[in-house]
Design an enzyme around this catalytic site. Sequence first.
Site, short mmCIF file in Angstrom:
data_model
loop_
_atom_site.label_atom_id
_atom_site.label_comp_id
_atom_site.label_asym_id
_atom_site.label_seq_id
_atom_site.Cartn_x
_atom_site.Cartn_y
_atom_site.Cartn_z
N SER A 1 0.85 -1.18 0.00
CA SER A 1 0.00 0.00 0.00
C SER A 1 0.88 1.23 0.00
O SER A 1 1.65 1.47 0.94
CB SER A 1 -0.89 0.00 1.24
OG SER A 1 -1.44 1.29 1.38
N HIS B 1 -1.28 -1.21 -4.37
CA HIS B 1 -2.54 -0.84 -3.71
C HIS B 1 -2.57 0.67 -3.46
O HIS B 1 -1.69 1.22 -2.82
CB HIS B 1 -2.64 -1.60 -2.38
CG HIS B 1 -3.91 -1.40 -1.63
ND1 HIS B 1 -5.06 -2.12 -1.89
CD2 HIS B 1 -4.22 -0.56 -0.62
CE1 HIS B 1 -6.02 -1.74 -1.05
NE2 HIS B 1 -5.54 -0.79 -0.27
N ASP C 1 -4.78 3.84 -1.94
CA ASP C 1 -5.86 4.19 -1.01
C ASP C 1 -6.37 5.60 -1.30
O ASP C 1 -5.68 6.58 -1.05
CB ASP C 1 -5.34 4.13 0.42
CG ASP C 1 -5.10 2.69 0.86
OD1 ASP C 1 -6.07 1.91 0.83
OD2 ASP C 1 -3.96 2.35 1.22
N MET D 1 -8.83 8.44 -0.20
CA MET D 1 -9.61 8.86 0.97
C MET D 1 -10.14 10.26 0.74
O MET D 1 -9.45 11.10 0.16
CB MET D 1 -8.73 8.86 2.22
CG MET D 1 -8.08 7.52 2.52
SD MET D 1 -7.18 7.59 4.07
CE MET D 1 -6.34 6.00 4.00
N HIS E 1 -8.49 1.30 -3.98
CA HIS E 1 -9.39 1.08 -2.84
C HIS E 1 -10.04 2.43 -2.51
O HIS E 1 -9.39 3.33 -2.00
CB HIS E 1 -8.55 0.55 -1.66
CG HIS E 1 -9.30 0.38 -0.38
ND1 HIS E 1 -8.66 0.16 0.82
CD2 HIS E 1 -10.63 0.38 -0.10
CE1 HIS E 1 -9.56 0.04 1.78
NE2 HIS E 1 -10.76 0.17 1.25
N MET F 1 -12.00 4.66 -0.42
CA MET F 1 -12.57 4.92 0.92
C MET F 1 -13.22 6.29 0.88
O MET F 1 -12.72 7.27 1.45
CB MET F 1 -11.46 4.86 1.98
CG MET F 1 -11.08 3.44 2.32
SD MET F 1 -9.50 3.38 3.16
CE MET F 1 -8.44 3.55 1.74
N MET G 1 -11.49 -5.53 5.42
CA MET G 1 -10.61 -4.66 6.21
C MET G 1 -10.32 -5.31 7.55
O MET G 1 -11.23 -5.73 8.26
CB MET G 1 -11.30 -3.31 6.48
CG MET G 1 -11.52 -2.40 5.30
SD MET G 1 -10.06 -1.76 4.48
CE MET G 1 -9.05 -1.13 5.81
N GLY H 1 -2.56 4.12 7.93
CA GLY H 1 -1.64 2.99 7.96
C GLY H 1 -1.16 2.77 9.38
O GLY H 1 -1.38 3.61 10.26
N ASP I 1 -6.75 -6.24 4.17
CA ASP I 1 -6.09 -4.93 4.20
C ASP I 1 -6.10 -4.37 5.63
O ASP I 1 -7.17 -4.13 6.19
CB ASP I 1 -6.86 -3.99 3.26
CG ASP I 1 -6.21 -2.63 3.11
OD1 ASP I 1 -5.09 -2.42 3.62
OD2 ASP I 1 -6.85 -1.76 2.48
N GLY I 2 -4.90 -4.18 6.18
CA GLY I 2 -4.76 -3.51 7.48
C GLY I 2 -4.01 -4.37 8.50
O GLY I 2 -4.46 -5.46 8.85
N GLY I 3 -2.87 -3.87 8.92
CA GLY I 3 -2.11 -4.56 9.97
C GLY I 3 -1.55 -5.91 9.56
O GLY I 3 -1.21 -6.73 10.43
#
Length: 215
Positions: free
Chosen positions: A7, A32, A34, A36, A65, A67, A136, A143, A174-176
């Site tokens: 990402s 990826h 993002d 926003m 993605h 958002m 998610m 991030g 996606d995430g962590g």
Amino acid sequence: MIKIAPSLLSANFVRLEEEINNIQKAGADIIHLDVMDGHFVPNLTFGLPIIKQIKDIAKIPIDVHLMVSNPDVYLETLGKWNIDYVSFHQEVENHIHRQLKVLQKYGVKAGVALNPATPVETIFPVITDLDFVLIMSVNPGFGGQSFIPLVYDKIEKLRKLADQVNPELEIEIDGGVNNINAPKLINKGANILVAGSYIFGSANYKKQIQSLRNK
Ligand code: DX5
Ligand code: ZN
């Protein structure tokens, strides 16, 4: 095949082309991006002009993605630019079939993204219309947040139904994401792993990408 999608949110934005070249050389499968809007999530990133510039230099597929509260305004344009993967959020979209068709008419792989608190069952009615689902594993917006383990159960339920009715369905997390949770995510049925801080937070992108692939 497991696809690793760095990402760019965690990349160095003033050296973006260099960062893109470096993740490509390091073995990334997908980039990826993002988007926003400061409304659906409490943060802002970039929009269409930067996506186009990245698409023009990228040698691997792009995954956008969205958002944003109003994804409609982006879909036709992303389709015309032949973006490879595009997802919008279930929480904002009441006309999922229509939006998926807009993307798919251009050959874009169309996906729906689910926040951690959105039950995976909400997309079961459209499962045969989807190319992928983005689950998610943090609340979207930033991030570097901690992974929320309830996603394992969602992946398992989704993979089980998809194997029966839409075996080609891709499941993106996606995430962590890191080397500790990656093997279990893959084991439950995910095949695209997004990672931002885990990859860009290290000096050795290749080592980080490889460590996510290893079961
Ligand atoms: C979060 C974004 C993610 C983010 C992941 O809202 O959708 O793609 O960049 O970053 P990490 O891997 O650091 O959690
Ligand atoms: Zn993302």
